[in-house]
Motif scaffolding. Structure first.
Motif, PDB file in Angstrom:
ATOM      1  N   THR A 389      44.499  30.563  45.810  1.00 26.54           N
ATOM      2  CA  THR A 389      43.388  30.417  46.110  1.00 26.54           C
ATOM      3  C   THR A 389      43.093  29.106  47.190  1.00 26.54           C
ATOM      4  O   THR A 389      43.401  28.128  46.523  1.00 26.54           O
ATOM      5  N   GLU A 390      42.733  29.373  48.304  1.00 26.64           N
ATOM      6  CA  GLU A 390      42.435  28.163  49.270  1.00 26.64           C
ATOM      7  C   GLU A 390      43.379  27.195  49.161  1.00 26.64           C
ATOM      8  O   GLU A 390      43.384  25.992  48.982  1.00 26.64           O
ATOM      9  N   THR A 417      42.613  41.912  44.188  1.00 29.27           N
ATOM     10  CA  THR A 417      43.070  40.702  44.837  1.00 29.27           C
ATOM     11  C   THR A 417      42.121  40.496  46.344  1.00 29.27           C
ATOM     12  O   THR A 417      42.431  39.477  47.013  1.00 29.27           O
ATOM     13  N   LEU A 418      41.305  41.465  46.544  1.00 27.62           N
ATOM     14  CA  LEU A 418      40.761  41.411  47.990  1.00 27.62           C
ATOM     15  C   LEU A 418      39.626  40.845  48.178  1.00 27.62           C
ATOM     16  O   LEU A 418      39.046  40.293  47.162  1.00 27.62           O
ATOM     17  N   GLU A 419      39.104  40.518  49.194  1.00 28.64           N
ATOM     18  CA  GLU A 419      37.999  39.531  49.454  1.00 28.64           C
ATOM     19  C   GLU A 419      36.640  40.558  49.424  1.00 28.64           C
ATOM     20  O   GLU A 419      35.396  40.147  49.656  1.00 28.64           O
ATOM     21  N   LEU A 420      36.749  41.879  49.043  1.00 26.85           N
ATOM     22  CA  LEU A 420      35.606  42.776  49.057  1.00 26.85           C
ATOM     23  C   LEU A 420      35.644  43.411  47.677  1.00 26.85           C
ATOM     24  O   LEU A 420      36.830  43.755  47.145  1.00 26.85           O
ATOM     25  N   LYS A 436      35.399  41.596  43.705  1.00 27.48           N
ATOM     26  CA  LYS A 436      36.355  41.011  44.704  1.00 27.48           C
ATOM     27  C   LYS A 436      36.889  39.947  44.266  1.00 27.48           C
ATOM     28  O   LYS A 436      36.674  39.200  43.006  1.00 27.48           O
ATOM     29  N   SER A 437      38.062  39.212  44.662  1.00 23.33           N
ATOM     30  CA  SER A 437      38.650  37.796  44.374  1.00 23.33           C
ATOM     31  C   SER A 437      39.055  38.024  42.920  1.00 23.33           C
ATOM     32  O   SER A 437      38.530  37.030  42.080  1.00 23.33           O
ATOM     33  N   ASN A 482      46.830  42.853  49.422  1.00 23.98           N
ATOM     34  CA  ASN A 482      46.345  42.840  50.976  1.00 23.98           C
ATOM     35  C   ASN A 482      46.432  44.437  51.570  1.00 23.98           C
ATOM     36  O   ASN A 482      47.420  45.083  51.376  1.00 23.98           O
TER      37      ASN A 482
END
Length: 630
Positions: A389-390, A417-420, A436-437, A482
């Motif tokens: 992450t980041e 694992t997605l952002e939504l 999410k995340s 993803n």
């Protein structure tokens, strides 16, 4: 009631009606939208009570009524009747074992499983059977009731005991049998019949142990089947359908034993008496439970470990895009690198210093070292999720299932694992929402099967997930990653291994206990009939069936008294039956068989012989007249 008042024929008819009414009430009680919970309980208990009353009255009377159709000199034919009678029972059992689960599960009514139909169909079939039975009324030989036999027997026994106590003096001559002390008040024939009755009932005392093992096919053995793999090349057998083997094998074994095994033993000049057959049946049932214990031990090799205080279990899920190396301070787990999305082989056991402990995890990733602290609770099963992450590495500790899903079901959870946020629609419209995340969903319990059309909604985008086979007794973690050209990608890991012992391994134990049943039960039915006085046939048959009820009580007592591991319990029951086998064999060695016809007074024998000769004469005269007419 059958021997004393109504007679067997009327008792069968009246109690069959009670049985049918019980099934109808139970069927109505199974309708979910009929009344509240109290109504369902009252209807179910009423129905079960009537079914129990009807069954308890019908069973001893049917066997005894069938035996009454044969004269004493036709003992061999009567034994064959009991074999055919038992074969018919098991034919019905075989049909119901397959049909009832289908009616219950595959047919939907009132918005769910159709239990009402499963109870209603047997009621309708019983009505048809009752009509057929009544239609043969003119062909039956009906033994008239003999008055209140049970009361007379009890009074005779009571008088013999009290008379013996009153005459304890040494100067009073002894008598051959304690029941002979009733001779001052009761006839020698009644005393002889009571002697015969008490000898048979005394021999029944050890028998409940056989039924304690036999009736576990529908309980312990079915539970064992739920922990096994029931896939037969695409056809999945329900755990309770495995019981079909017993009636099926009975249908095969009865003719094999009657026309093959027993005649072969007779040719060898071995006196295979009914008591020896029953003792052999006990040994076979004990061996069946020994085999069941071996199968259970094999199943337990694949179960989750028992959680104990100051212990915990952990596995690592690497969701990063490269290998990681994990070490825990003061522990030696995870010595090898963990590849991305690698399915862990097994959980690692952690010995804690207290009921919870703060552990330091050191993770090496792409030349960098990361340290994380997580609190581990005792008696838990955990997964450490490691992910990127980041531009850095992060971890999260999540709790896993502690035991296998029951009844052969499977379990699955999702990591997003997605952002939504993601929304998953499983079979039967079950809806799962995942944050999410690296959000983690709860486990969903599903029926075993292939799940290749699972809808996944992420924002405005919808995709189909292919989860593949979710197998018997397994728990899975599915990671949604993803977007690709074909939609969202998934990776599946197995948290709890699927059941790896096939249900067909139960076949040997069913073979043994079915062979034991043929030798024990059919022989016992015929033996108890042949060794009972004419006026007490139904009483003795009821006593035989009462041993089944006591057998079920033994199972409850053993299970409640000392909860044991299942394989240990199987061994315990096998050992208990072997001990009972020894006791029964000794009792049988000293048992002297008696012909009930010997108890009939000479005058009554002559009267019966005269009546029979008259019947034969009428038949012959009728044949002559018919011949002249032609």
């Amino acid at each position: 009631m059958a021997d004393s008042w109504l007679g067997k024929y009327k008792t069968i008819i009246y109690l069959s009606i009670v049985y049918v009414v019980g099934h109808l009430i139970k069927s109505v009680g199974a309708i979910p939208n009929l009344g509240n919970q109290v109504v369902h309980v009252v209807l179910s208990m009423t129905g079960l009570t009537l079914i129990a009353l009807g069954t308890g009255g019908i069973k001893p009377c049917v066997a005894a009524f069938g035996g009454d159709q044969f004269e004493e000199e036709h003992g061999q034919e009567r034994s064959k009747f009991f074999s055919v009678f038992y074969l018919s029972i098991n034919a019905g059992s075989l049909i119901s074992t397959f049909i009832t689960p289908v009616l219950r599960g595959d047919v939907e009514c009132f918005g769910g499983d159709c239990y009402a139909l499963a109870f209603g169909v047997p009621a309708a079939l019983m009505v048809i059977a009752l009509i057929v039975f009544i239609a043969g009324n003119g062909m039956y030989k009906k033994t008239p009731p003999q008055g209140n036999v049970l009361l007379e027997v009890w009074n005779c026994i009571w008088f013999a005991l009290t008379n013996r106590i009153k005459n304890r003096s040494r100067h009073i001559p002894k008598r051959n049998h304690w029941l002979d002390w009733a001779s001052e008040k009761y006839s020698s024939q009644l005393i002889a019949e009571v002697k015969m009755l008490t000898r048979v009932l005394f021999l029944f005392i050890p028998l409940p142990m056989f039924w304690a093992l036999f009736d576990q096919q529908g309980s312990r053995w079915t539970v064992q089947a739920t922990k096994m793999n029931a896939d037969f090349g695409g056809y999945v057998l329900q755990p309770d359908q495995m019981q079909f083997l017993n009636p099926l094998l009975i249908l095969v074994f009865i003719p094999v034993f009657d026309f093959g095994l027993y005649p072969l033993i007779d040719l060898c000049k071995f006196n295979f008496t009914p008591i020896k057959k029953m003792a052999t049946g006990m040994i076979l049932a004990a061996l069946a439970f020994a085999v069941a214990a071996i199968v259970e031990l094999k199943i337990e090799e694949n179960v989750m470990p028992v959680l104990v205080p100051k212990e915990s279990y952990i596995q690592v899920l690497n969701l990063a895009d490269g290998d990681i190396e994990v070490s825990i301070q003061d522990y030696e787990q995870f010595r090898h690198p963990i590849k991305p999305f690698q399915d862990p082989d097994e959980y690692s056991r952690l010995i804690l210093s207290s009921n919870q402990q703060n552990l330091r995890f050191q993770i090496q990733f792409q030349g960098s070292s990361f340290t994380f602290n997580h609190i581990i609770q005792e008696k838990t099963v955990n997964s450490l999720i490691v992910y990127q992450t980041e531009g850095s590495l992060a971890s999260r500790l999540i709790k896993d299932m502690e035991q296998k899903p029951t009844e052969g079901m499977s379990a699955v959870r999702f990591i997003n694992t997605l952002e939504l946020d993601a929304n998953i629609t499983l079979r039967n419209e079950e809806f799962v929402s995942i944050n999410k995340s690296y959000g983690v969903s709860r486990y969903s319990i599903l029926a075993r099967g292939r799940y290749n059309n699972v809808k996944c909604q992420v924002g405005a985008e919808e995709s189909i997930l292919h989860l593949g086979l979710l197998d018997f007794g397994a728990a899975y973690t599915v990671v949604i990653t993803n977007t690709s050209v074909k939609g969202f990608q998934t990776s599946k890991t197995e948290d709890i291994a699927a059941n790896n012992v096939h249900i067909s391994w139960q076949t040997p134990q069913y073979l043994l206990i079915s062979a034991g049943e043929v030798m024990f039960s059919i022989t016992g039915l015929a033996f108890s009939y042949s060794q009972s006085p004419a006026s007490m046939k139904s009483v003795v048959q009821a006593g035989w069936l009462l041993t089944v009820a006591f057998g079920n009580a033994i199972v409850l007592i053993v299970a409640q008294a000392a909860p044991l591991e299942q394989w240990v319990e199987f061994i315990l029951f096998a050992a208990l039956l072997f001990i009972v086998f020894v006791i029964f064999s000794i009792m049988g060695y000293f048992y002297i068989s008696v012909d009930p016809e010997e108890l009939i007074p000479k005058e009554e024998k002559e009267e019966l012989s005269s009546c029979k000769d008259m019947i034969d004469l009428v038949i012959k005269n009728t044949e002559v007249e018919n011949g002249c007419g032609h």
